[in-house]
Design a protein around this motif. Structure first.
Motif, PDB file in Angstrom:
ATOM      1  N   UNK A   1       0.826  -1.204   0.000  1.00  0.00           N
ATOM      2  CA  UNK A   1       0.000   0.000   0.000  1.00  0.00           C
ATOM      3  C   UNK A   1       0.864   1.259   0.000  1.00  0.00           C
ATOM      4  N   UNK A   2       2.084   1.136  -0.483  1.00  0.00           N
ATOM      5  CA  UNK A   2       2.946   2.303  -0.620  1.00  0.00           C
ATOM      6  C   UNK A   2       2.437   3.147  -1.793  1.00  0.00           C
ATOM      7  N   UNK A   3       2.786   4.420  -1.795  1.00  0.00           N
ATOM      8  CA  UNK A   3       2.367   5.282  -2.897  1.00  0.00           C
ATOM      9  C   UNK A   3       2.842   4.750  -4.243  1.00  0.00           C
ATOM     10  N   UNK A   4       4.071   4.279  -4.289  1.00  0.00           N
ATOM     11  CA  UNK A   4       4.625   3.782  -5.553  1.00  0.00           C
ATOM     12  C   UNK A   4       3.848   2.560  -6.054  1.00  0.00           C
ATOM     13  N   UNK A   5       3.521   1.631  -5.157  1.00  0.00           N
ATOM     14  CA  UNK A   5       2.778   0.439  -5.575  1.00  0.00           C
ATOM     15  C   UNK A   5       1.331   0.774  -5.904  1.00  0.00           C
ATOM     16  N   UNK A   6       0.714   1.678  -5.155  1.00  0.00           N
ATOM     17  CA  UNK A   6      -0.653   2.100  -5.480  1.00  0.00           C
ATOM     18  C   UNK A   6      -0.665   2.729  -6.872  1.00  0.00           C
ATOM     19  N   UNK A   7       0.308   3.580  -7.155  1.00  0.00           N
ATOM     20  CA  UNK A   7       0.413   4.223  -8.463  1.00  0.00           C
ATOM     21  C   UNK A   7       0.604   3.180  -9.570  1.00  0.00           C
ATOM     22  N   UNK A   8       1.416   2.183  -9.302  1.00  0.00           N
ATOM     23  CA  UNK A   8       1.734   1.176 -10.316  1.00  0.00           C
ATOM     24  C   UNK A   8       0.598   0.185 -10.564  1.00  0.00           C
ATOM     25  N   UNK A   9      -0.213  -0.080  -9.554  1.00  0.00           N
ATOM     26  CA  UNK A   9      -1.160  -1.188  -9.674  1.00  0.00           C
ATOM     27  C   UNK A   9      -2.636  -0.819  -9.622  1.00  0.00           C
ATOM     28  N   UNK A  10      -2.976   0.418  -9.272  1.00  0.00           N
ATOM     29  CA  UNK A  10      -4.388   0.797  -9.226  1.00  0.00           C
ATOM     30  C   UNK A  10      -4.751   1.639 -10.439  1.00  0.00           C
ATOM     31  N   UNK A  11      -5.767   1.184 -11.165  1.00  0.00           N
ATOM     32  CA  UNK A  11      -6.269   1.964 -12.291  1.00  0.00           C
ATOM     33  C   UNK A  11      -6.758   3.314 -11.778  1.00  0.00           C
ATOM     34  N   UNK A  12      -6.507   4.339 -12.504  1.00  0.00           N
ATOM     35  CA  UNK A  12      -6.978   5.700 -12.221  1.00  0.00           C
ATOM     36  C   UNK A  12      -6.396   6.323 -10.960  1.00  0.00           C
ATOM     37  N   UNK A  13      -5.358   5.728 -10.366  1.00  0.00           N
ATOM     38  CA  UNK A  13      -4.794   6.308  -9.146  1.00  0.00           C
ATOM     39  C   UNK A  13      -4.239   7.702  -9.408  1.00  0.00           C
ATOM     40  N   UNK A  14      -3.646   7.899 -10.569  1.00  0.00           N
ATOM     41  CA  UNK A  14      -3.055   9.205 -10.862  1.00  0.00           C
ATOM     42  C   UNK A  14      -4.115  10.286 -11.043  1.00  0.00           C
ATOM     43  N   UNK A  15      -5.334   9.916 -11.433  1.00  0.00           N
ATOM     44  CA  UNK A  15      -6.400  10.899 -11.597  1.00  0.00           C
ATOM     45  C   UNK A  15      -7.089  11.222 -10.273  1.00  0.00           C
ATOM     46  N   UNK A  16      -7.397  10.211  -9.467  1.00  0.00           N
ATOM     47  CA  UNK A  16      -8.116  10.429  -8.205  1.00  0.00           C
ATOM     48  C   UNK A  16      -7.732   9.315  -7.238  1.00  0.00           C
TER      49      UNK A  16
END
Length: 121
Positions: free
Chosen positions: A61-76
């Protein structure tokens, strides 16, 4: 042409009906990460203690892993985390219907807050 005093009550009823049909989002706009922490401890910490992942070590649940693995994380960020909590994926069970929308928003806020802080392990 219809007279305005006859149309006004109809328009008023329609507007009130539409407002009543909108989802209640006031509490979702201000999630409670304190409540999210408690719900996380009860439902999520067995697999994600300290922001880790005991099932798939690369899916923390690190920011880097959330960014890499969650769709649309960069948008919201919160919406992406909420979607993951609701739908689940792979070994993670879905929590939609098990947790309220407010509780899911609270957990997402807690996860995002901890990810920003680096999950003090």
């Amino acid at each position: 042409m219809p007279r305005p005093e006859r149309i006004f009550p109809l328009v008023l009823v329609l507007v009130i009906g539409l407002i009543g049909a909108l989802p209640a989002t006031a509490s979702l706009a201000n999630p409670d990460s304190g409540n999210g922490s408690q719900i996380f401890s009860t439902n999520c910490a067995a697999c994600h203690m300290g922001g880790g992942n005991v099932i798939r070590a690369s899916r923390t649940l690190s920011e880097a892993d959330l960014q890499a693995h969650l769709d649309s994380y960069s948008q919201d960020h919160l919406e992406a985390i909420e979607h993951q909590i609701e739908a689940g994926k792979n070994a993670m069970p879905p929590y939609q219907g098990k947790l309220s929308d407010d509780d899911i928003a609270d957990v997402a806020a807690y996860v995002e807050e901890q990810a920003e802080r680096g999950w003090q392990r």
